[in-house]
Design a protein around this motif. Structure first.
Motif, PDB file in Angstrom:
ATOM      1  N   VAL A 169       0.859  -1.181   0.000  1.00 57.14           N
ATOM      2  CA  VAL A 169       0.000   0.000   0.000  1.00 57.14           C
ATOM      3  C   VAL A 169       0.896   1.232   0.000  1.00 57.14           C
ATOM      4  O   VAL A 169       1.691   1.434   0.919  1.00 57.14           O
TER       5      VAL A 169
ATOM      6  N   THR B  36      -3.834   7.088  -2.367  1.00 59.73           N
ATOM      7  CA  THR B  36      -3.283   5.780  -2.019  1.00 59.73           C
ATOM      8  C   THR B  36      -3.529   4.783  -3.139  1.00 59.73           C
ATOM      9  O   THR B  36      -4.620   4.729  -3.709  1.00 59.73           O
TER      10      THR B  36
ATOM     11  N   LEU C 199      -6.531   3.051  -4.875  1.00 56.66           N
ATOM     12  CA  LEU C 199      -7.342   2.568  -3.757  1.00 56.66           C
ATOM     13  C   LEU C 199      -8.207   3.661  -3.157  1.00 56.66           C
ATOM     14  O   LEU C 199      -9.392   3.458  -2.895  1.00 56.66           O
TER      15      LEU C 199
ATOM     16  N   VAL D 237      -2.463   0.504  -4.481  1.00 55.11           N
ATOM     17  CA  VAL D 237      -1.906  -0.790  -4.091  1.00 55.11           C
ATOM     18  C   VAL D 237      -1.057  -1.301  -5.252  1.00 55.11           C
ATOM     19  O   VAL D 237      -1.435  -1.204  -6.412  1.00 55.11           O
TER      20      VAL D 237
ATOM     21  N   LEU E  51      -8.859  -4.480   5.308  1.00 54.97           N
ATOM     22  CA  LEU E  51      -8.191  -3.188   5.215  1.00 54.97           C
ATOM     23  C   LEU E  51      -8.758  -2.240   6.259  1.00 54.97           C
ATOM     24  O   LEU E  51      -9.948  -1.932   6.249  1.00 54.97           O
TER      25      LEU E  51
END
Length: 369
Positions: free
Chosen positions: A216, A223, A236, A225, A251
């Motif tokens: 991540v 953000t 994300l 992944v 998560l």
């Protein structure tokens, strides 16, 4: 073994320098928790991209100190004085009485014997990953240190965080290679590089989590992944969301719910940014010996030691490298704190001993935060 290293900063010096401004919570966990969060926000504001250190007055990572390329002291490649054989079978069990002693792998050392280990570390089942001038190093179970990434250069500025994977023997870390900042993933069991990602053009990038080979990454745009098996990177969440942890497909996030294409691959659970997940993703460790279930209708996990009431409690908690929970609680006789290692999922705890904690809060070293 000698701790007389006059030209090397010692752990106690670093703790005093970097943590001296943080006062013990003095029975006010809410205030201490907020202080930890302010430090985490300060880290994000300066775009340090660092989060993997020791936890002080928060659950595993509240003192969020930005990696500044290390302390800059000493010559590149100089090792910590060999410590002799360590035992990681019960987890790293790395914690400190600041300025007094450090506990690591079942042994106890004067603080100055670990002079090359600063507060920017990541605990893994294979040892403690830390930075020496921005160069990633590993203190292994044999008590010796070595460079993780051949050819890594000393960093003149921030480097990305290190994070350990609980599903695979992987660690993600930052390094400067050929003058460019890079995030790398290494298989510590096989001692081989798994993947590398150039992040030179992504200022302030941080590694927020690593689970089953998926990293991540957070930068000023949000953000993503990064799947190291395929090399694919997918959005994300936006810039307002922070991923606190990722374990077993669960998560844990703070802020707006992740809404990018990658979010559909995970079970999303809201929580504080300074919280942690158990390795199975079933419970949230956050300021209490009562761990909240992540599944609707699930039962909480209650540890045998530490305050278990609702809301933030007075104490210190962290998930160790074997998935157990380390907790430090005030001694019942009012003399320092006692440290316990608590099994998951049974909640049974083993007493690891007492810390005087004369110099401030006990510290969990190199625990994912």
């Amino acid at each position: 073994m000698s701790g007389d290293l006059p030209d090397q900063p010692v752990l106690s010096d670093l703790l005093e320098e970097r943590l001296g401004s943080l006062s013990p919570p003095a029975g006010d966990p809410g205030r201490a928790k907020e202080a930890g969060r302010r430090l985490r926000r300060r880290r994000a504001a300066v775009r340090s991209g660092a989060a993997v250190v020791l936890a002080s007055a928060v659950v595993a990572g509240g003192v969020a100190i930005g990696l500044d390329g290390g302390d800059g002291g000493g010559d590149e490649g100089r090792d910590v004085v060999p410590l002799g054989r360590l035992d990681f079978d019960e987890g790293l069990r790395a914690y400190a009485d600041p300025g007094v002693e450090v506990h690591l792998g079942g042994r106890t050392f004067p603080a100055d014997d670990l002079g090359r280990i600063d507060v920017d570390g990541a605990a893994t089942p294979f040892g403690l990953v830390y930075y020496d001038g921005g160069v990633p190093m590993l203190l292994g179970e044999d008590g010796r240190t070595g460079a993780l990434e051949p050819g890594a250069e000393r960093a003149g500025g921030p480097v990305p965080t290190a994070k350990a994977d609980s599903a695979k023997p992987f660690v993600a870390y930052g390094a400067v290679l050929a003058g460019r900042r890079t995030v790398l993933v290494r298989d510590l069991a096989a001692d081989r590089r798994v993947a590398a990602l150039d992040v030179e053009d992504r200022p302030g990038l941080a590694v927020d989590a690593l689970d089953d080979g998926v990293v991540v990454l957070r930068d000023e745009d949000g953000t993503t992944v990064w799947d190291t098996a395929t090399g694919a990177e997918q959005r994300l969440a936006g810039a307002g969301t922070r991923v606190a942890d990722l374990r077993n497909g669960v998560l844990l996030y703070d802020g707006p719910p992740p809404d990018g294409p990658a979010a559909a691959d995970y079970r999303l659970v809201p929580g504080a940014v300074d919280a942690q997940l158990t390795f199975d993703g079933a419970h949230v460790l956050s300021w209490s010996s009562t761990l909240r279930p992540t599944a609707q209708g699930g039962a909480p996990l209650v540890l045998d030691e530490g305050a278990t009431g609702p809301g933030p409690q007075y104490g210190w908690w962290a998930v160790d490298t074997d998935g157990s929970v380390l907790t430090a609680v005030p001694d019942r006789r009012g003399q320092g704190v006692r440290v316990h290692d608590c099994d998951v999922p049974s909640g049974r705890c083993v007493d690891l001993g007492r810390l005087r904690a004369l110099s401030g809060d006990p510290q969990f070293i190199g625990v994912d935060g």
